[in-house]
Write a protein that holds these residues in place. Structure first.
Motif, PDB file in Angstrom:
ATOM      1  N   SER A   1       0.731  -1.135   0.572  1.00 23.92           N
ATOM      2  CA  SER A   1       0.366  -0.079  -0.238  1.00 23.92           C
ATOM      3  C   SER A   1       1.425   1.701  -0.140  1.00 23.92           C
ATOM      4  CB  SER A   1      -1.067  -0.118   1.454  1.00 23.92           C
ATOM      5  OG  SER A   1      -0.034   0.096   2.388  1.00 23.92           O
ATOM      6  N   LEU A   2       1.873   1.339   0.632  1.00 25.84           N
ATOM      7  CA  LEU A   2       2.997   2.705   0.663  1.00 25.84           C
ATOM      8  C   LEU A   2       3.703   2.359  -0.518  1.00 25.84           C
ATOM      9  CD1 LEU A   2       3.627   3.740   2.472  1.00 25.84           C
ATOM     10  CD2 LEU A   2       5.522   3.110   2.962  1.00 25.84           C
TER      11      LEU A   2
ATOM     12  N   PHE B   1       0.533   4.196  -2.783  1.00 23.98           N
ATOM     13  CA  PHE B   1       0.714   5.415  -2.276  1.00 23.98           C
ATOM     14  C   PHE B   1       1.820   6.068  -3.083  1.00 23.98           C
ATOM     15  CE2 PHE B   1       2.221   9.253   0.416  1.00 23.98           C
ATOM     16  CZ  PHE B   1       1.111   9.946   0.501  1.00 23.98           C
ATOM     17  N   TRP B   2       2.725   6.138  -2.813  1.00 26.65           N
ATOM     18  CA  TRP B   2       4.156   6.831  -3.311  1.00 26.65           C
ATOM     19  C   TRP B   2       4.251   6.782  -4.559  1.00 26.65           C
ATOM     20  CZ3 TRP B   2       6.487  10.377  -0.661  1.00 26.65           C
ATOM     21  CH2 TRP B   2       6.730  10.412   0.382  1.00 26.65           C
TER      22      TRP B   2
ATOM     23  N   SER C   1       0.714   8.802  -5.245  1.00 25.45           N
ATOM     24  CA  SER C   1       0.738  10.518  -5.643  1.00 25.45           C
ATOM     25  C   SER C   1       2.280  10.912  -6.664  1.00 25.45           C
ATOM     26  CB  SER C   1       1.941  10.907  -3.846  1.00 25.45           C
ATOM     27  OG  SER C   1       0.909   9.765  -2.677  1.00 25.45           O
TER      28      SER C   1
ATOM     29  N   HIS D   1      -6.255   7.087  -4.959  1.00 25.04           N
ATOM     30  CA  HIS D   1      -5.677   6.910  -3.330  1.00 25.04           C
ATOM     31  C   HIS D   1      -7.092   7.058  -2.639  1.00 25.04           C
ATOM     32  CE1 HIS D   1      -1.873   8.704  -2.916  1.00 25.04           C
ATOM     33  NE2 HIS D   1      -1.939   9.731  -4.166  1.00 25.04           N
TER      34      HIS D   1
ATOM     35  N   MET E   1       0.669   4.940   7.134  1.00 28.85           N
ATOM     36  CA  MET E   1       0.943   5.913   6.985  1.00 28.85           C
ATOM     37  C   MET E   1       0.683   7.081   7.570  1.00 28.85           C
ATOM     38  SD  MET E   1      -0.229   5.768   3.553  1.00 28.85           S
ATOM     39  CE  MET E   1      -0.675   4.452   3.223  1.00 28.85           C
TER      40      MET E   1
ATOM     41  N   TYR F   1      -0.996  12.171   3.425  1.00 23.34           N
ATOM     42  CA  TYR F   1      -2.526  13.052   2.584  1.00 23.34           C
ATOM     43  C   TYR F   1      -1.936  14.445   2.441  1.00 23.34           C
ATOM     44  CZ  TYR F   1      -3.274   7.840   1.047  1.00 23.34           C
ATOM     45  OH  TYR F   1      -4.219   6.860   0.540  1.00 23.34           O
TER      46      TYR F   1
ATOM     47  N   LEU G   1       0.117  15.627   0.669  1.00 25.39           N
ATOM     48  CA  LEU G   1      -0.157  15.994  -1.623  1.00 25.39           C
ATOM     49  C   LEU G   1      -1.323  16.677  -1.577  1.00 25.39           C
ATOM     50  CD1 LEU G   1       0.004  14.187  -3.729  1.00 25.39           C
ATOM     51  CD2 LEU G   1      -1.708  11.781  -2.462  1.00 25.39           C
TER      52      LEU G   1
ATOM     53  N   ILE H   1      -1.348  19.618  -4.194  1.00 26.21           N
ATOM     54  CA  ILE H   1      -2.020  19.271  -5.508  1.00 26.21           C
ATOM     55  C   ILE H   1      -2.902  20.669  -5.744  1.00 26.21           C
ATOM     56  CG2 ILE H   1      -4.107  18.712  -6.501  1.00 26.21           C
ATOM     57  CD1 ILE H   1      -2.660  15.620  -5.216  1.00 26.21           C
TER      58      ILE H   1
ATOM     59  N   LEU I   1      -9.672  14.861  -1.944  1.00 29.33           N
ATOM     60  CA  LEU I   1      -8.657  14.072  -1.027  1.00 29.33           C
ATOM     61  C   LEU I   1      -7.980  14.116  -0.126  1.00 29.33           C
ATOM     62  CD1 LEU I   1      -6.591  11.257  -2.079  1.00 29.33           C
ATOM     63  CD2 LEU I   1      -4.853  13.300  -2.777  1.00 29.33           C
TER      64      LEU I   1
END
Lengths: 166, 458, 112, 479, 630
Positions: free
Chosen positions: A4-5, A8-9, A12, A45, C1, C6, C9, C13, C43
């Motif tokens: 999942s990490l 995510f990266w 992103s 996401h 995480m 987030y 992020l 954005i 998000l």
């Protein structure tokens, strides 16, 4: 370094890259396409955060309907070539710097020393449609109804404005 | 609650009226009647509670305060229809739709004044804004109107984005959208919350056109059809203010010092820019746009220290400001030439209208015996009630008030003391009587504001 | 995480969107940048709703609906965005009809 | 209840006058109204102190505890009497003048009257401020519509200047209101306010500047000569005769009792300012060729003396000032009447172009001489007693101040006699034909001359009117 | 005695009648009213005089003028011997001059004639107020009143600008003095708490500081110098000759100018307690006497000569006061009233005859043509020159004697002054009456009507024998009626005065002899010199020029005081007012407009710019909120 990490990266990076592309492409059509890409990344996401329904809606409504509408308008006006003339340099740069500043300031401001951790995805299924639906039609029914008025007025407006003949 | 429900219903009704009635006059009549009905319904709610009892899952809650303000806005709108119906008809072919949109806006007003949940705030603001974008662009052939619509739309949605960011941050801090759940008690105050509040502050400041988020105001007010400018500058602005106040009355007591500083800066800037820029305007319409910014500066005092004075003050201010501005715009809409010179020698031609206009201008300038005086007075008093900490701000405000005298009186001078032939169209006797009635209302409020304020109680 | 990822992020954005709004002159692209900003907010909301959910799960595990409102808000944002887009594009089209141009600086009668 | 009529009688008359079209009727209405007010005032003056008719109060703004309360104390008696008398005289003297939209003109004059009455009577701070502004608005219209050339900018400057002053006062009023023990605007509560030193300092000046601009005293006076010059003369009479008293009166009622310590601490600065103003204005007056400006500057000098007298904390000076309120008003109105007559007939303001009027209009000449001599405080004219007392007080306050201010007595003689000589004496002036006084003008001037001598020989009644006020605030005034 | 308050009212009534009915009354009637009221007043004064002689002084409290707290200033009259003397002089001489005027002013048309008489009556009223006032305030009222009347009468022919300017000058100079007077009054109020003579003097000497008394007396002296034309405020009097000659006689010779002497005599107690002031008074008087005499030597305008001689004589009176010869001063006031009025009226008669030619260089040889005038004027000249047994001799001698006691230098200078007096008076006499006529030949002057000559004769008699009321010890012990009469007023003063031992009789005889001899010599020189035309009309040069131009004092004052003040005024008016304060005020407005013009440019009309500014604002706000610790 779990899956999942990594996801995510990857997502992103994709989102940031594509959104950067959105605002830098000369040709509006590319921008639209990159925007759609961004939406896909963001939907990814959503899935990572158990918002499966939203992820789908995002794709359908945004990437699907809205962006198509954009494309449609662009084609209609056949702006699909680099017609846009540049702003003067100073304004351009100062704008870019301002945007960067905003980012830095916000991050610096909102950075908390000991942030809470998000669990791995999949724990719980509250993002599923039945939960959302239940909430939407019980306690969120009033805003739901009211948004209809919003649409109504938007519709009327669209008609009033864009109807041909005077 | 009534306002929200019936606002929507009557809006729809208006659209049908548009289909059924071909004659614009009739449409206006219907609109007027429906608006009166809406006002009555709201008044009914003040005394007997809502007609339909809806479980809003504590997303909406009405209080005497916001009901009274709704009533003021509705009353203002009735007067607005009476004075400017003719001008609305002149704007374009979709008269019924314009009226319908106005009714929809009132739904939004109803939401924005009674929300207890940020979602509702968001919806309310949007329901107000989106029709306004359209009304701004209603005069489709007029490039000014188009430009105004585009600017308004782009900047408006930009501020929406900022507001959403703010809401998201607040949600992150509190885990809820309810105003009541702003749990700021635990220390250290969550950064997210402060940041969120700040961003919402910005977007609301944008809506009430407070400097430095005011830039849309002069252009949009100037570009939009004059009738709708009048509507935007009064009713919508008041609604935005009520929403603004509701947002902060519960929350910000906790972090008052910082907020007061921020708001005092915003107020100072608003007063300075608004008043000083208005001084050099050549067009009365644009001058009024700037003056509306300046007036917003005074209304912001209600946020500065939300106390007894502010409550009464904002009510009074809403009434005084709306009446005067609507009246002034109604006169302006009849003028041939919007520049100051266009008013030269107006008093000779139309003494009655000129007199009424003078009263409105005096009221805007805050001269005693007009409602404007007490509204400004209450605002200053509210800020002073907390002690002399922000004396500089008050002195500044008062000096700006005297600057405002400068540009308001330029119109009076043009009307009374300069010679020229001002041209005004369609000044019917009915129009004159109405104007005088409104002027009388302004004076009555100016002599005994209690007449209005008493409705805040019992 | 960490939630901050987030947060950052979203902020990035968002800022990119803002930058887009500031730098571009094509009305449609400006509008798209605004959509970017909205999505950043979405998000963030989703992230927070998950956070709230698991925070509440500790307090009262039975309540599966906790934090759902965040996602619902996103839903409403999409609704509003759709409405805005319809009106916005209509206005842009109107402008294009009048001046055959969608440059936001092209119309510049209202100033000072 | 009677007090209310001071304010509302002119108000109603004004509304009537706005409605009337015929010139004569409008004039008659205003004259009758002013006469009626005069009658009522006279009746009120006869009442014994503490009579219930001397005050009036009813709720105005309940929620913020501000009442429509009026009080007729010593100073108010003098100023209201002055107002009533002056308006009668003014209406008589300018009866023959013709204005465009005469009904509006007289309506506005009456509005001004009612505003002035309100200022002098109000014993509630908010009400006071209300009338304070209100008296200004009609004057603005009077000056800008019926004034001379450059009237619009000049009047505008005057209006904004005074407005700036008063808004600061408004802040002061609100601040004091918050400090009052019982959260009220009543005069009593204001007197009971206790402030720390810094607050007193600020708000003393907030109030004082507002009043100083209105008076006006050096260096806030620059609006005044232009305004007096351009305003229509009968408005100028109101401005210079009565309105300047607003500032002085306000000092008595709202400054000295409310800021006792500060007004004794700052007293010295104020007095010095005033004295500078006296000499400064007198010297400028000597150099004026325009007769209206000359009178304007001489008025600044006189006002400066009165203002100084109020801050001496000395009973004599205080009484003298009160007396002078009335007398200065009468004298300067007399001067304006004469000037108006001259200007109406010759259209000339420059003294260098006038001259020899004594040949053509002896009665006018005599009147001018008498009024002018009263203006320089010749004994047995009204101004003498007032100035005598004020100087006595000034002398006891500080010898050198008295000596310096005393120089103005000489300077006053210089410019006044200069005026008389340039206007009246010299060869018969052939360039214009001047008719002598008309009956009504003579009547008005005779009234004034009569008051000049009566008040000059028997100042006692007027002094006693003031006495009450002195007693009322003697605690603060006389240290 | 009870009638005393009536006395001032009579002239007031005359003023009102003549003033209000000036267009109705005929000249004759006006004259009768004008003079009649004064005559009645004179009669009453005489009654008062007698009752005072019986030794009762009285205070009439008419009504409260000012009463604040503990300050009470009633409108009161005080009648005692000093007052009585002045009453007689004012009403008596006044009456004669009224009569004289009826003829002298006969060319005037009715209204102006009436105006003239009303002014004259008003003057008499004010003068009576001055001398009867029971406190300094009432005195001041009269004091300013006479100033006003002199202003009105000097400028009586208001068509002529020089006259108006002279009148203005007189009034303003008086005002300067009045300021001194007023300050003295304020001071008294502060020190004594009252201004009534009786109340003030009873508090003396008390424990009043010398500074206070000296200050008060000096301020009073300033007032006196203004009114009585002493250095430094004397320059108005010669110009005041612009007025009609009877006015000069009444106001600027007989009565008003002696107000200063009256005032100082009245406040004798104060002065005695302030020796410094006494010296100042003496020196001022002496200096004035000499200065004026020197100037008089070279004047050619007959009235100017008399004017300067008046100034000089007043100087003698001040000298007298200064050396404590209060009686002498009052005595000289009286005699001077007689002979100076006589001289002025005589000069008036001459001028009348010469058709308003005032320059003596065009006179000469009028002896035959104006016999009465000539005779009376000769007596006047002898009197003023101080030839025994004419009145001037006694009064002047008394003053000089006291001066000698105080300080021989005073005496020497005094005598020199006396010699100059004799010289210029007989220069005048000779140039006017002796030699042959230098005027235009083709019309012959003839004697004036009865109304003019009768007063001349009366005054001539008075100035001849008037001195007999004050025969000094030297000739006949305690024959000094006047000093006995005035004794009660000055008795308190005498006990505080520094007493010098009187000089031996032999020295006195010697002094009188020498001075008289010198005077006679001077007289003959003068007559000899100015009887022939050549000397009479010779242009003055050198010192003579300097004297003829009055030591250039007027020019000096003009350059030192008037011009700078004017300049300051224009500086304030042009620079400080217009480009200073007012520009500052307007500058604020301009600044607002300017900034408005600039701020408009923010509104560039460009969405990108707007949004950019918004974003920057957001950034700053965040900075503010997050990094500003509060």
């Amino acid at each position: 370094m779990n899956i999942s990490l990594i996801a995510f990266w990857f997502l992103s990076a994709l989102a940031v890259f594509s959104s950067l592309m959105v605002i830098t492409r000369k040709n509006p059509v590319y921008s639209v396409l990159y925007l759609i890409l961004t939406f896909f990344a963001i939907s990814g996401h959503y899935i990572l955060m158990n918002a499966q329904f939203l992820a789908i809606v995002n794709l359908i409504v945004y990437a699907g309907a809205i962006m198509v509408l954009f494309l449609f308008v662009l084609m209609l006006m056949n702006l699909n070539k680099e017609t846009e003339q540049q702003k003067n340099k100073y304004l351009l740069w100062s704008s870019a710097i301002a945007g960067g500043m905003l980012m830095i300031v916000l991050i610096a401001a909102l950075d908390t020393p000991y942030p809470q951790m998000l669990e791995k995805p999949g724990a719980g299924n509250f993002g599923m449609i039945q939960n959302l639906g239940k909430a939407l039609f019980t306690e969120y029914v009033v805003p739901f109804e009211l948004s209809s008025i919003l649409f109504l007025s938007a519709m009327v407006g669209a008609v009033v404005i864009s109807k041909k003949g005077d | 609650m009534n306002l929200i429900i019936f606002g929507g219903l009557l809006g729809v009704l208006m659209m049908f009226a548009g289909i059924l009635l071909k004659d614009k006059r009739q449409v206006s009549m219907v609109a007027l009647l429906l608006m009166v009905a809406l006002a009555v319904l709201n008044a009914w709610e003040m005394n007997h509670g809502p007609v339909f009892h809806v479980n809003t899952a504590d997303m909406l809650a009405t209080s005497r305060f916001n009901l009274l303000l709704n009533e003021i806005m509705l009353g203002a709108c009735v007067i607005y229809f009476l004075l400017s119906g003719r001008d609305i008809e002149k704007v374009g072919n979709y008269v019924a739709e314009y009226y319908a949109l106005i009714f929809f806006i009132f739904t939004g007003v109803g939401i924005a004044t009674s929300y207890t949940n940020l979602l509702m705030l968001f919806l309310g603001i949007e329901i107000i804004s989106i029709p306004l974008y359209i009304l701004t662009g209603a005069d489709k052939r007029n490039l000014k109107s188009v430009e105004a619509a585009l600017k308004y739309f782009l900047m408006g949605s930009f501020s929406t984005g900022i507001m959403l960011m703010g809401i998201a941050l607040i949600y992150g801090a509190g885990g809820s959208f309810l105003l009541s759940k702003f749990n700021l008690q635990f220390t250290p105050i969550s950064y997210n919350l402060v940041g969120g509040l700040l961003l919402i502050l910005v977007s609301m400041a944008f809506k009430v056109s407070a400097v430095p988020f005011h830039f849309w105001t002069p252009d949009v007010y100037d570009g939009a059809p004059t009738v709708f400018t009048s509507f935007m500058a009064t009713i919508v602005k008041v609604a935005a203010f009520v929403a603004f106040i509701k947002l902060f009355e519960g929350s910000y007591g906790i972090i008052q010092e910082k907020w007061q500083l921020v708001i005092s800066i915003i107020i100072a800037l608003t007063l300075l820019i608004g008043n000083i820029t208005a001084v050099f305007q050549q067009s009365v319409k644009r001058m009024l746009a700037y003056s509306s910014i300046a007036q917003a500066g005074f209304m912001l005092f209600a946020l500065f220290a939300f106390n007894f004075w502010a409550r009464e003050g904002i009510v009074l201010y809403a009434a005084a400001y709306s009446l005067a501005t609507i009246g002034m715009f109604a006169v302006l809409a009849r003028m041939e030439d919007f520049s100051f010179e266009g008013f030269n020698g107006f008093a000779k031609k139309e003494p009655v209208v000129a007199f009424a206009a003078t009263i409105f201008l005096l009221s805007l300038a805050g001269i005693p015996i007009t409602a404007g005086f007490f509204s400004k007075y209450y605002m200053v008093a509210s800020a002073l009630a907390g002690g002399g900490k922000y004396l500089w701000l008050l002195v500044l405000a008062m000096l700006c008030a005297s600057v405002s005298v400068y540009y308001y009186f330029r119109v009076i001078q043009a009307m009374y003391f300069k010679t020229g032939d001002a041209v005004a169209h369609a000044v019917t006797p009915a129009f004159k009587y109405l104007l005088v009635a409104v002027a009388a209302l302004v004076i009555i409020l100016g002599v005994m504001p209690q007449a209005l304020l008493q409705y805040l109680y019992f | 995480m960490p939630i901050n990822y987030y947060l950052f992020l979203a902020i990035i954005i968002f800022s990119i969107g803002v930058t887009g709004v500031l730098t571009r002159r094509n009305a449609i692209i400006v509008f798209m940048s605004i959509e970017l900003m909205l999505n950043a907010a979405n998000l963030l909301l989703v992230a927070f709703s998950k956070l709230v959910h698991q925070r509440m799960a500790v307090v009262e595990p039975t309540n599966l609906m906790a934090g759902i409102d965040g996602q619902l808000f996103v839903f409403f944002i999409m609704v509003v965005a759709a409405a805005e887009v319809s009106v916005g594009l209509a206005i842009i089209v109107m402008m294009y009809r009048n001046v055959h141009n969608v440059d936001i600086n092209f119309l510049n009668r209202l100033k000072n | 209840m009677i007090l209310v009529s001071f304010i509302f009688l002119p108000l109603i008359a004004a509304l009537i006058s706005f409605g009337i079209k015929q010139e004569s009727v409008a004039k008659t209405v205003s004259l009758l109204a002013s006469l009626a007010v005069l009658g009522i005032v006279a009746y009120e003056l006869t009442l014994p102190a503490g009579s219930s008719a001397l005050q009036y109060s009813r709720i105005w703004l309940g929620s913020i505890n501000s009442n429509f309360s009026l009080l007729l104390d010593g100073p108010a008696k003098i100023t209201t009497l002055l107002t009533a008398v002056s308006f009668v005289v003014i209406f008589l003297a300018t009866w023959k003048n013709s204005y465009a939209d005469v009904n509006q003109y007289y309506g506005l004059m009456l509005l001004t009257m009612s505003g002035l009455m309100g200022v002098f009577l109000a014993s509630d701070a908010l009400l006071f401020y209300f009338f304070w502004e209100l008296a200004l608005v009609p004057v603005y219209f009077l000056c800008s519509k019926w004034g001379g050339e450059k009237r619009i900018p000049v009047t505008f400057k005057f209006f904004i200047y005074t407005f700036v002053g008063s808004v600061l006062m408004l802040i002061g009023i609100i601040y004091l209101y918050n400090k009052t023990p019982d959260q009220s605007f009543a005069w009593k509560s204001f007197k009971a306010v206790v402030l720390i030193n810094k607050e007193q300092l600020y708000f003393f000046w907030f109030f004082f500047v507002a009043f100083a601009i209105k008076m006006p005293i050096f260096p806030f006076h620059t609006w005044q000569p232009d305004t007096y010059e351009t305003a229509p003369t009968s408005t100028t009479m109101v401005l210079s005769g009565i309105m300047v008293k607003m500032g002085l009166f306000a000092v008595i009622r709202w400054l000295l009792p409310v800021f006792p310590e500060m007004s004794s601490k700052m007293g010295n600065i104020v007095v010095v300012l005033s004295i500078i103003g006296i000499i400064y204005a007198s010297l400028i007056a000597i150099r004026q060729d325009n007769i209206k400006r000359l009178i304007a500057y001489s008025s600044i000098a006189h006002i400066g003396l009165m203002n100084a007298a109020l801050f001496l904390h000395n009973g004599y000076a205080y009484n003298g000032a009160l007396l002078q309120f009335f007398n200065h008003g009468i004298n300067i109105i007399g001067l304006w009447i004469v000037v108006d007559i001259i200007e109406q007939q010759t259209g000339i303001r420059k003294m260098s172009e006038l001259g020899g009027l004594a040949h053509q209009a002896p009665r006018l000449a005599i009147m001018l001489v008498v009024v002018a001599l009263a203006n320089i405080a010749l004994p047995l004219t009204n101004a003498f007693v007032g100035e005598f007392l004020m100087f006595t007080g000034l002398f006891q306050y500080n010898v050198w101040y008295a000596v310096v201010a005393g120089i103005s007595i000489i300077l006053a003689a210089v410019y006044t006699l200069g005026m008389i000589q340039k206007v009246l004496y010299g060869e018969k002036n052939e360039r214009f034909a001047v008719k002598d006084l008309m009956p009504l003008q003579s009547l008005a001037l005779l009234l004034i001359v009569a008051m000049i001598f009566i008040a000059g020989v028997f100042p006692k009644p007027m002094l006693e009117l003031g006495q009450a006020g002195v007693k009322a605030i003697s605690a603060v005034v006389m240290k | 005695m009870k009638l005393a308050p009536i006395i001032p009212l009579l002239p007031l009534a005359g003023f009102l009648i003549n003033g209000l009915l000036r267009n109705k009354l005929s000249k004759a009637l006006t004259g009768i009213i004008g003079s009649g009221v004064v005559l009645i007043a004179f009669v009453l004064s005489f009654l008062v005089f007698n009752s005072v002689k019986a030794g009762n002084t009285q205070i009439f409290n008419l009504f409260d003028f000012i009463s604040i707290g503990n300050l009470k200033i009633p409108f009161e009259f005080q009648v005692d011997s000093l007052t009585a003397v002045f009453l007689l002089i004012i009403t008596g001489v006044g009456f004669l001059i009224h009569v004289y005027s009826t003829a002298y002013m006969h060319e005037e048309d009715e209204p102006n004639f009436a105006r003239y008489f009303s002014y004259l009556n008003l003057f008499v009223f004010s003068m009576l107020l001055l001398v009867m006032g029971g406190n300094y305030v009432v005195m001041f009222i009269g004091w300013e009143g006479v100033g006003l009347c002199s202003y009105l009468l000097i400028g009586y022919w208001f068509t002529n600008t020089e006259y108006n300017i002279a009148a203005k000058k007189a009034f303003i100079m008086n005002r300067i003095g009045d300021l001194g007077f007023l300050i003295a009054v304020f001071w008294m109020i502060q020190v004594f708490g009252t201004t009534s003579f009786s109340a003030v003097f009873t508090q003396l000497p008390g424990n009043i500081s010398t500074t206070a008394i000296t200050g008060i007396t000096l301020c009073l002296l300033i007032g006196a110098t203004g009114k009585s034309a002493q250095i430094p405020l004397y320059t108005w009097l010669p110009d005041a000759m612009a007025g009609p000659t009877p006015v000069s006689a009444l106001i600027h010779a007989a009565t008003m100018v002696t107000a200063g002497i009256y005032m100082i005599a009245r406040s004798n107690l104060l002065y005695v307690l302030a020796p410094a002031s006494m010296h100042v008074v003496a020196i001022v008087g002496l200096a004035t006497a000499l200065l004026a005499a020197t100037i008089a030597l070279k004047q050619n305008d007959i009235k100017k000569v008399l004017a300067y001689s008046t100034v000089s004589q007043l100087g003698y009176m001040f000298l007298g006061l200064g050396v404590g010869a209060f009686t002498g001063a009052v005595f000289h006031v009286m005699t001077h009233a007689f002979f100076k009025a006589l001289l002025f009226l005589g000069a008036g008669s001459v001028i009348h005859a010469m058709h308003h030619q005032q320059d003596m260089r065009f006179y000469g040889g009028l002896k035959k043509m104006l016999p009465i005038t000539h005779a009376t004027m000769l007596i006047g000249c002898l009197a003023i020159a101080g030839i025994p047994p004419f009145s001037g001799f006694f009064s002047k001698d008394e003053i000089l004697a006291h001066a000698f006691e105080a300080n021989p230098v005073y005496y020497i200078l005094g005598v020199i002054g006396a010699l100059m007096t004799a010289f210029y008076m007989f220069r005048l006499y000779a140039m006017t009456f002796l030699g042959q006529n230098r005027g235009d030949a083709h019309h012959t002057p003839h004697e004036s009507p009865k109304a003019m000559t009768v007063p001349l004769i009366v005054l001539a008699v008075l100035s001849a024998i008037g001195g007999l009321v004050g025969i000094p010890e030297l000739f006949k012990p305690n024959a000094h009626k006047l000093s006995d009469f005035l004794a009660p007023v000055f008795e308190d003063a005498n006990q505080y005065m520094a007493h010098h031992e009187a000089p031996a009789h032999s020295t006195e005889w010697m002094m009188i002899g020498v001075s008289t001899f010198l005077i006679v010599v001077v007289i003959f020189v003068a007559i000899k010199r100015f009887s022939n035309a050549a000397n009479a009309t010779k242009e003055a040069e050198g010192v003579g020029k300097f004297l003829e131009n009055k030591w250039y004092v007027d020019e000096l004052y003009d350059a030192m005081i008037a011009k700078p003040l004017m300049a300051l005024g224009s500086f304030f008016n042009a620079v400080v007012e217009k480009s200073g304060i007012d520009r500052l005020v307007n500058g604020v407005g301009k600044a607002v407009q300017f900034s408005s013009r600039q701020l408009r440019l923010l509104q560039s009309g460009n969405v990108g710019g707007y949004l950019l500014m918004m974003v920057i604002a957001i950034i700053l706000l965040i900075r503010l909120v997050f990094y500003l610790k509060m």
